[in-house]
Design a protein around this motif. Structure first.
Motif, PDB file in Angstrom:
ATOM      1  N   ARG A  15       4.193   2.850 -13.340  1.00 41.81           N
ATOM      2  CA  ARG A  15       3.429   3.151 -12.427  1.00 41.81           C
ATOM      3  C   ARG A  15       1.915   2.303 -12.402  1.00 41.81           C
ATOM      4  NH1 ARG A  15       5.833   8.372 -12.312  1.00 41.81           N
ATOM      5  NH2 ARG A  15       3.969   9.053 -13.972  1.00 41.81           N
ATOM      6  N   GLU A  16       1.473   2.441 -13.653  1.00 42.17           N
ATOM      7  CA  GLU A  16       0.040   1.624 -13.869  1.00 42.17           C
ATOM      8  C   GLU A  16       0.425   0.082 -13.742  1.00 42.17           C
ATOM      9  OE1 GLU A  16      -2.975   2.478 -14.425  1.00 42.17           O
ATOM     10  OE2 GLU A  16      -2.245   4.671 -14.123  1.00 42.17           O
ATOM     11  N   ARG A  40      -0.021  -4.780  -7.549  1.00 49.13           N
ATOM     12  CA  ARG A  40      -0.180  -4.426  -5.999  1.00 49.13           C
ATOM     13  C   ARG A  40      -1.594  -4.780  -5.776  1.00 49.13           C
ATOM     14  NH1 ARG A  40       2.654   1.215  -4.661  1.00 49.13           N
ATOM     15  NH2 ARG A  40       4.844   0.302  -4.276  1.00 49.13           N
ATOM     16  N   LYS A  41      -2.639  -4.398  -6.860  1.00 52.14           N
ATOM     17  CA  LYS A  41      -4.034  -4.899  -6.530  1.00 52.14           C
ATOM     18  C   LYS A  41      -4.175  -6.621  -7.007  1.00 52.14           C
ATOM     19  CE  LYS A  41      -8.538  -4.340  -8.557  1.00 52.14           C
ATOM     20  NZ  LYS A  41      -9.064  -5.762  -8.324  1.00 52.14           N
ATOM     21  N   PRO A  62       2.556   4.403  -1.067  1.00 53.12           N
ATOM     22  CA  PRO A  62       2.369   4.943  -2.426  1.00 53.12           C
ATOM     23  C   PRO A  62       3.909   5.108  -3.148  1.00 53.12           C
ATOM     24  CG  PRO A  62       2.499   6.517  -0.660  1.00 53.12           C
ATOM     25  CD  PRO A  62       2.401   5.174   0.057  1.00 53.12           C
ATOM     26  N   ARG A  76       0.832  -1.174   0.096  1.00 50.82           N
ATOM     27  CA  ARG A  76       0.010  -0.114   0.182  1.00 50.82           C
ATOM     28  C   ARG A  76       0.949   1.235   0.031  1.00 50.82           C
ATOM     29  NH1 ARG A  76      -3.523  -2.593   4.315  1.00 50.82           N
ATOM     30  NH2 ARG A  76      -5.165  -3.779   3.035  1.00 50.82           N
ATOM     31  N   LYS A  81       0.715  -0.492  -9.950  1.00 48.67           N
ATOM     32  CA  LYS A  81      -0.522  -0.506  -9.340  1.00 48.67           C
ATOM     33  C   LYS A  81      -1.356  -1.815  -9.771  1.00 48.67           C
ATOM     34  CE  LYS A  81      -4.652   2.471  -9.547  1.00 48.67           C
ATOM     35  NZ  LYS A  81      -5.445   3.438 -10.155  1.00 48.67           N
ATOM     36  N   ARG A  82      -1.272  -2.285 -10.837  1.00 49.25           N
ATOM     37  CA  ARG A  82      -1.957  -3.638 -11.145  1.00 49.25           C
ATOM     38  C   ARG A  82      -1.474  -4.669 -10.479  1.00 49.25           C
ATOM     39  NH1 ARG A  82      -1.289  -8.030 -14.099  1.00 49.25           N
ATOM     40  NH2 ARG A  82       0.649  -7.565 -14.732  1.00 49.25           N
TER      41      ARG A  82
END
Length: 60
Positions: A27-28, A34-35, A15, A13, A31-32
């Motif tokens: 970054r995308e 991490r999800k 940032p 989590r 993010k993917r």
């Protein structure tokens, strides 16, 4: 085991700093991923709970 999961989730989590040198695509992707990691952690927790439930039921 719970301690390691908690640490991994907290780290997931964290940032990404704007000046971290990552471009938009990176970054995308981060993010993917991490999800995905969070979804997998939730699935593992659900499976652990189901395992405990069925182990208890089989002892009856």
């Amino acid at each position: 085991m719970k301690k390691a999961n908690g640490t991994g989730q907290a780290a997931a989590r964290a940032p990404v700093a704007a000046g971290s040198g990552l471009d938009t695509a990176e970054r995308e992707e981060l993010k993917r991923l991490r999800k995905l990691a969070a979804d997998q952690a939730k699935t593992i927790e659900d499976l652990n709970q189901a395992t405990a439930f069925f182990a208890k039921e089989s002892d009856r």
